[in-house]
Structures are given as structure tokens and as C-alpha cells.
Design a protein around this motif. Structure first.
Motif, mmCIF file in Angstrom:
data_model
loop_
_atom_site.group_PDB
_atom_site.id
_atom_site.type_symbol
_atom_site.label_atom_id
_atom_site.label_comp_id
_atom_site.label_asym_id
_atom_site.label_seq_id
_atom_site.Cartn_x
_atom_site.Cartn_y
_atom_site.Cartn_z
ATOM 1 N N SER A 1 9.743 29.683 6.525
ATOM 2 C CA SER A 1 8.763 29.141 5.588
ATOM 3 C C SER A 1 7.661 30.152 5.287
ATOM 4 N N LYS A 2 6.908 29.873 4.234
ATOM 5 C CA LYS A 2 5.758 30.708 3.888
ATOM 6 C C LYS A 2 4.645 30.574 4.926
ATOM 7 N N ASP A 3 4.646 29.479 5.683
ATOM 8 C CA ASP A 3 3.631 29.272 6.713
ATOM 9 C C ASP A 3 3.756 30.269 7.866
#
Length: 242
Positions: free
Chosen positions: A223-225
Motif C-alpha cells: 500500500s501507499k501507507d
């Protein structure tokens, strides 16, 4: 089209990862070597859950196969960058080293370590041009701890761990993270012959893990997180070896 490639995606951990990435909005390329029936079952599960994807048959142990099939897909889909690569394909062929045959060593090393290299190198160009990418390598407790009878498998997975840390330093400036997930005892085809009742006593949480639990960890790293996490090995092993 946001695209993810999962090698060895037809069964077990690979299947769960495919389903997880599809749920995250990725068009999933489900790689498989020979078991078409299981690969089709994975793709059906993806579509039943509202996702989409396609099957991509090639043997990660054969560099020419990778170049022809995966290279052909990349060439034919110039606008569809593979944003996420999951190097999951691997085999075990256990034996004590004193009796290990040449082909047992070669086959395991080629599938896990050489497969990682040839697949990743092919996908990297698009990620670097796009200045974004997530590479997650599924390794093993065996690659961290070493297990008797698995000199080939331990060497292959330890090699991928070293390559993970190296590659992370090479491509970080291009917005690409490279991490590994190291499962312990997970309920899959690869562990069905193990004595779970006996082995779970060694595990602090007192059970084997599920393929979905590995997929959740992979999903987070994809994920971008997880943009500030790279070069790491995340153990998913119930506390067995940390």
C-alpha cells in the motif's frame, strides 16, 4: 490500469495474496507454472469478489520462459505498468546435505533465487519510469533461522533476503520500496504433511497461521501507507522466531 503480478499465485499463500491485491483495486496477473485448474480457481475467486485479472503461465525457474511470456505481456501493455510485484513462487525439496542430489539444489535455487532476479529485473524498468513501485518477496522462517534438511531452501530464501536489502537501497530514490515477508508455519499444501499438534507447542500463539494472515501483511507493504518502509523483513510466524 493498476496492475499487480503475483508469481506462484494459483494456490496457498499466493492465492490469498492475489485476492487481497484485487480487493485493493489491482488488476492481478496470476502467474502459475502448470496447474491450470488451480489457477483458474484463483481467478474465479478474484472475480467473485468484484476484482479482475488474468492468468500468466510461465516457469520462474526458466529465464527464457520469463522473457517470452512476461516480457511479451509488458511489451503488449505499454500503458499498463506493473505497480506491485510479489515474488512468491518457490518449491521445497528437502534432504540432508550429505544425501542431497544436484537437481534438488539446482531446482530450489533456480525457482526462488533466480526466479526473483529474472522476474524483478524485467519489471523494474516500468516501475523506475513510473517512479513508483512495490516489490514484496515471500521468503521464509527457514531463510532467517535455517532448518535441518533444508540447506537448499534456506540458502535460496536467505539469498532473496540479502537481495531485498540490496535492491531497496538501489531504487528507493525512484519511489520503489522493496521488502520481504517471512512466514513461519502456515496452513498450506507445503505444510500439510507436518505434525501440527506437535509443532504448535513451539509457537507462542499455539497454532499454525493462515494464508490470509500472510496476505494481510503483504497488502500493507504493497500500500501507499508503507512508503517509508523498505529493506525490511516482516516475520509472520506467531512469535516462533523473531
Amino acid at each position: 490500469m493498476k496492475t499487480a503480478l503475483v508469481t506462484g499465485g494459483s494456490r496457498g499463500i499466493g492465492r490469498s495474496i492475489c485476492i487481497k491485491l484485487a480487493a485493493m483495486g489491482y488488476y492481478v496477473l496470476v502467474n502459475y507454472k502448470s496447474n491450470l485448474q488451480e489457477a483458474e480457481a484463483t481467478l474465479s475467486l478474484i472475480k467473485e469478489n468484484g476484482g479482475d485479472g488474468e492468468l500468466l503461465q510461465f516457469d520462474v525457474a526458466q529465464r527464457d520462459d520469463i522473457k517470452q511470456v512476461l516480457g511479451g505481456w509488458i511489451t503488449g501493455h505499454a500503458d499498463d505498468i506493473i505497480e506491485v510485484l510479489i515474488n512468491n513462487a518457490g518449491i521445497k525439496d528437502d534432504s540432508l546435505m550429505a544425501w542431497m542430489k544436484d537437481e534438488q539444489w539446482d531446482n530450489v535455487i533456480k525457482t526462488s533465487l533466480e526466479g526473483f532476479f529474472f522476474v524483478t529485473r524485467l519489471v523494474l524498468d516500468g516501475m523506475m519510469m513510473n517512479r513508483y513501485g512495490r516489490i514484496i518477496n515471500v521468503v521464509s522462517l527457514s531463510g532467517l533461522k535455517g532448518l535441518p534438511g533444508q540447506a537448499n531452501y534456506s540458502a535460496a530464501k536467505a539469498g532473496v533476503i540479502g537481495a531485498t536489502k540490496s535492491l531497496a537501497q538501489e531504487v528507493g530514490r525512484s519511489g520503489i520500496t522493496v521488502n520481504a515477508v517471512a512466514p513461519g508455519f502456515i496452513k498450506t499444501d507445503m505444510t500439510e504433511d507436518l505434525d501440527e499438534k506437535e509443532l504448535k507447542r513451539m509457537i507462542p500463539v499455539n497454532r499454525f497461521g493462515s494464508a490470509d494472515e500472510v496476505a494481510y501483511a503483504v497488502g500493507f507493504l504493497a500500500s501507499k501507507d508503507a512508503a517509508y518502509i523498505t529493506g525490511q523483513v516482516l516475520s509472520v510466524n506467531g512469535g516462533l522466531y523473531s
